[in-house]
Design a protein around this motif. Structure first.
Motif, PDB file in Angstrom:
ATOM      1  N   MET A   1       0.987  -1.064  -0.019  1.00  0.00           N
ATOM      2  CA  MET A   1      -0.003   0.063   0.188  1.00  0.00           C
ATOM      3  C   MET A   1       0.851   1.203  -0.100  1.00  0.00           C
ATOM      4  SD  MET A   1      -3.004  -0.385   2.680  1.00  0.00           S
ATOM      5  CE  MET A   1      -2.475  -1.891   3.407  1.00  0.00           C
ATOM      6  N   ASN A   2       0.545   2.268  -0.681  1.00  0.00           N
ATOM      7  CA  ASN A   2       1.285   3.417  -0.657  1.00  0.00           C
ATOM      8  C   ASN A   2       0.650   4.302   0.265  1.00  0.00           C
ATOM      9  OD1 ASN A   2      -0.701   5.292  -1.801  1.00  0.00           O
ATOM     10  ND2 ASN A   2      -0.354   4.514  -3.739  1.00  0.00           N
ATOM     11  N   ASP A   3       1.679   5.347   0.497  1.00  0.00           N
ATOM     12  CA  ASP A   3       1.175   6.207   1.987  1.00  0.00           C
ATOM     13  C   ASP A   3      -0.044   7.123   1.705  1.00  0.00           C
ATOM     14  OD1 ASP A   3       3.844   5.630   2.818  1.00  0.00           O
ATOM     15  OD2 ASP A   3       4.436   7.393   2.611  1.00  0.00           O
ATOM     16  N   ILE A   4      -0.253   7.203   0.551  1.00  0.00           N
ATOM     17  CA  ILE A   4      -1.918   8.075   0.640  1.00  0.00           C
ATOM     18  C   ILE A   4      -2.862   7.156   0.739  1.00  0.00           C
ATOM     19  CG2 ILE A   4      -3.382   9.202  -1.168  1.00  0.00           C
ATOM     20  CD1 ILE A   4      -0.809  10.023  -2.689  1.00  0.00           C
ATOM     21  N   ASP A   5      -2.677   5.790   0.402  1.00  0.00           N
ATOM     22  CA  ASP A   5      -3.909   5.092   0.934  1.00  0.00           C
ATOM     23  C   ASP A   5      -3.850   4.481   2.424  1.00  0.00           C
ATOM     24  OD1 ASP A   5      -4.289   4.343  -1.864  1.00  0.00           O
ATOM     25  OD2 ASP A   5      -3.462   2.252  -1.930  1.00  0.00           O
ATOM     26  N   LEU A   6      -2.524   4.735   2.827  1.00  0.00           N
ATOM     27  CA  LEU A   6      -2.511   4.261   4.441  1.00  0.00           C
ATOM     28  C   LEU A   6      -2.971   5.544   5.205  1.00  0.00           C
ATOM     29  CD1 LEU A   6       0.807   2.624   5.304  1.00  0.00           C
ATOM     30  CD2 LEU A   6      -1.387   1.711   5.534  1.00  0.00           C
ATOM     31  N   GLN A   7      -2.407   6.710   4.677  1.00  0.00           N
ATOM     32  CA  GLN A   7      -3.119   7.833   5.551  1.00  0.00           C
ATOM     33  C   GLN A   7      -4.744   7.993   5.360  1.00  0.00           C
ATOM     34  OE1 GLN A   7      -1.463   9.185   7.740  1.00  0.00           O
ATOM     35  NE2 GLN A   7       0.480   7.663   6.962  1.00  0.00           N
ATOM     36  N   ASP A   8      -5.306   7.704   4.270  1.00  0.00           N
ATOM     37  CA  ASP A   8      -6.780   7.457   4.070  1.00  0.00           C
ATOM     38  C   ASP A   8      -7.416   6.581   5.005  1.00  0.00           C
ATOM     39  OD1 ASP A   8      -9.081   8.235   2.964  1.00  0.00           O
ATOM     40  OD2 ASP A   8      -8.881   6.589   1.557  1.00  0.00           O
ATOM     41  N   ARG A   9      -6.912   5.545   4.903  1.00  0.00           N
ATOM     42  CA  ARG A   9      -7.253   4.325   5.711  1.00  0.00           C
ATOM     43  C   ARG A   9      -7.269   4.590   7.149  1.00  0.00           C
ATOM     44  NH1 ARG A   9      -7.419  -1.182   3.570  1.00  0.00           N
ATOM     45  NH2 ARG A   9      -6.654  -0.618   1.604  1.00  0.00           N
ATOM     46  N   PHE A  10      -6.409   5.468   7.636  1.00  0.00           N
ATOM     47  CA  PHE A  10      -6.263   5.709   8.991  1.00  0.00           C
ATOM     48  C   PHE A  10      -6.850   7.123   9.628  1.00  0.00           C
ATOM     49  CE2 PHE A  10      -1.536   3.986   8.940  1.00  0.00           C
ATOM     50  CZ  PHE A  10      -2.316   2.787   8.979  1.00  0.00           C
ATOM     51  N   ALA A  11      -7.536   7.790   8.488  1.00  0.00           N
ATOM     52  CA  ALA A  11      -7.891   9.334   8.866  1.00  0.00           C
ATOM     53  C   ALA A  11      -8.962   9.300   9.767  1.00  0.00           C
ATOM     54  CB  ALA A  11      -8.210   9.968   7.565  1.00  0.00           C
ATOM     55  N   ASN A  12     -10.192   8.732   9.329  1.00  0.00           N
ATOM     56  CA  ASN A  12     -11.137   8.742  10.231  1.00  0.00           C
ATOM     57  C   ASN A  12     -11.112   7.781  11.545  1.00  0.00           C
ATOM     58  OD1 ASN A  12     -12.611   9.945   8.196  1.00  0.00           O
ATOM     59  ND2 ASN A  12     -13.919   8.253   7.664  1.00  0.00           N
ATOM     60  N   LEU A  13     -10.202   6.909  11.583  1.00  0.00           N
ATOM     61  CA  LEU A  13      -9.932   6.285  12.586  1.00  0.00           C
ATOM     62  C   LEU A  13      -9.450   7.190  13.797  1.00  0.00           C
ATOM     63  CD1 LEU A  13      -8.071   2.896  11.646  1.00  0.00           C
ATOM     64  CD2 LEU A  13     -10.024   3.208  13.215  1.00  0.00           C
ATOM     65  N   ILE A  14      -8.449   7.971  13.387  1.00  0.00           N
ATOM     66  CA  ILE A  14      -7.949   8.498  14.230  1.00  0.00           C
ATOM     67  C   ILE A  14      -8.534   9.647  14.817  1.00  0.00           C
ATOM     68  CG2 ILE A  14      -5.962  10.344  14.476  1.00  0.00           C
ATOM     69  CD1 ILE A  14      -4.188   8.025  13.193  1.00  0.00           C
ATOM     70  N   ASP A  15      -9.431  10.545  13.863  1.00  0.00           N
ATOM     71  CA  ASP A  15     -10.250  11.754  14.303  1.00  0.00           C
ATOM     72  C   ASP A  15     -11.164  11.175  15.439  1.00  0.00           C
ATOM     73  OD1 ASP A  15      -8.735  13.008  12.585  1.00  0.00           O
ATOM     74  OD2 ASP A  15     -10.441  13.272  11.089  1.00  0.00           O
ATOM     75  N   ASP A  16     -11.954  10.078  14.981  1.00  0.00           N
ATOM     76  CA  ASP A  16     -12.950   9.543  15.826  1.00  0.00           C
ATOM     77  C   ASP A  16     -12.306   9.088  17.147  1.00  0.00           C
ATOM     78  OD1 ASP A  16     -14.647   9.983  13.842  1.00  0.00           O
ATOM     79  OD2 ASP A  16     -15.026   7.786  13.176  1.00  0.00           O
ATOM     80  N   LEU A  17     -11.114   8.337  17.267  1.00  0.00           N
ATOM     81  CA  LEU A  17     -10.514   8.239  18.358  1.00  0.00           C
ATOM     82  C   LEU A  17     -10.308   9.217  19.411  1.00  0.00           C
ATOM     83  CD1 LEU A  17      -9.177   5.662  19.965  1.00  0.00           C
ATOM     84  CD2 LEU A  17      -7.263   6.168  19.001  1.00  0.00           C
ATOM     85  N   ALA A  18      -9.898  10.233  18.872  1.00  0.00           N
ATOM     86  CA  ALA A  18      -9.742  11.635  19.480  1.00  0.00           C
ATOM     87  C   ALA A  18     -10.802  12.199  20.065  1.00  0.00           C
ATOM     88  CB  ALA A  18      -8.699  12.663  18.513  1.00  0.00           C
ATOM     89  N   SER A  19     -11.928  12.154  19.485  1.00  0.00           N
ATOM     90  CA  SER A  19     -13.137  12.794  19.687  1.00  0.00           C
ATOM     91  C   SER A  19     -13.899  12.108  20.724  1.00  0.00           C
ATOM     92  CB  SER A  19     -14.066  13.558  18.497  1.00  0.00           C
ATOM     93  OG  SER A  19     -14.389  12.218  17.824  1.00  0.00           O
ATOM     94  N   GLN A  20     -13.953  10.494  20.306  1.00  0.00           N
ATOM     95  CA  GLN A  20     -14.964   9.955  21.338  1.00  0.00           C
ATOM     96  C   GLN A  20     -14.535   8.643  22.044  1.00  0.00           C
ATOM     97  OE1 GLN A  20     -17.665   8.998  18.013  1.00  0.00           O
ATOM     98  NE2 GLN A  20     -16.517   7.318  17.297  1.00  0.00           N
ATOM     99  N   GLY A  21     -13.095   8.489  21.655  1.00  0.00           N
ATOM    100  CA  GLY A  21     -12.533   7.254  22.826  1.00  0.00           C
ATOM    101  C   GLY A  21     -12.485   6.129  21.904  1.00  0.00           C
ATOM    102  N   TRP A  22     -13.310   6.007  21.174  1.00  0.00           N
ATOM    103  CA  TRP A  22     -13.282   4.843  20.117  1.00  0.00           C
ATOM    104  C   TRP A  22     -13.493   5.114  18.770  1.00  0.00           C
ATOM    105  CZ3 TRP A  22     -17.983   3.140  17.690  1.00  0.00           C
ATOM    106  CH2 TRP A  22     -19.184   4.026  17.875  1.00  0.00           C
ATOM    107  N   SER A  23     -13.149   4.051  17.910  1.00  0.00           N
ATOM    108  CA  SER A  23     -13.379   4.224  16.456  1.00  0.00           C
ATOM    109  C   SER A  23     -13.642   2.978  15.679  1.00  0.00           C
ATOM    110  CB  SER A  23     -12.414   5.244  15.743  1.00  0.00           C
ATOM    111  OG  SER A  23     -10.873   4.664  15.805  1.00  0.00           O
TER     112      SER A  23
END
Ligand SMILES: O=C(O)CCC(=O)C(=O)O
Ligand SMILES: [Fe+2]
Length: 207
Positions: free
Chosen positions: A1-23
């Motif tokens: 997987m290239n970096d752009i794919d990976l960052q996309d794969r992680f984006a919502n995961l990280i935002d939701d974890l930060a805002s609600q404690g789970w994702s």
């Protein structure tokens, strides 16, 4: 997987974890990898390599099927190409969590888990009383065509008093804060396979 794919794969995961404690992220890993990991878990099970999971740590460690009924085997680097690829993916996620949320995560430990029909894991937190290193829990599921009526949800007890049930569908990754999110695994009518892991930071104990 290239970096752009990976960052996309992680984006919502990280935002939701930060805002609600789970994702949650469906189709977190490439489907081929998910299939290989499921096959590997079944192979280890057939060979009798999984053993009853325990609760507690150190001298207090005990098998207690009334609390937790899964059988597990820890992943080590070099066991198979699929496992190494998963560990690599989780290391990319670890670095991204550190970069975005400054969590200071040092490593990732992870095991295959198999819950036979009827097995469960009662409500708990993923942090030991004498070891506060586990910071973010990561459950990755390996079961094709999971149906709601088959049970087996990961039930998260959210801060606002609501509950959220996650189906253990192949490809779904659930992340949550280990010390802060009570959760349980409900019994299922079919076998339930997963990879469960923890991103850990340095212990706050003064040596
Ligand atoms: O498999 C899951 O959904 C979660 C397992 C779990 O809570 C654990 O192993 O600590
Ligand atoms: Fe847990």
């Amino acid at each position: 997987m290239n970096d752009i794919d990976l960052q996309d794969r992680f984006a919502n995961l990280i935002d939701d974890l930060a805002s609600q404690g789970w994702s949650l992220r469906e189709l977190f890993a490439p489907e081929v990898l998910t299939r290989e990991l499921a096959a590997e878990c079944r192979k280890r099970e057939r060979r009798g390599e999984l053993s009853a999971a325990s609760v507690g740590r150190g001298d207090a460690q005990q098998v207690q099927e009334g609390i937790r009924g899964d059988r597990i085997q820890w992943l080590e680097p070099g066991q198979s190409a699929a496992c190494d690829q998963y560990l690599q993916l989780m290391d990319e996620l670890r670095l991204t969590l550190n970069r975005e949320l400054f969590l200071g995560l040092e490593d990732f430990e992870c095991h295959f888990a198999c819950y036979e029909p009827g097995a469960f894991y009662l409500r708990h937190l993923d942090r030991f009383r004498d070891d506060d290193r586990r910071t973010v829990s990561a459950a990755f599921y390996l079961n094709d065509d999971w149906q709601v009526e088959q049970g087996g949800a990961l039930r998260l007890y959210l801060h606002d008093g609501r509950e959220h049930d996650v189906m253990p569908q192949a490809g779904t990754l659930a992340l949550f804060l280990s010390g802060d999110m009570p959760h349980e695994v409900l019994p299922a009518s079919r076998e339930r396979l997963s990879l469960t892991g923890w991103f850990r930071r340095r212990s706050t104990d003064v040596l």
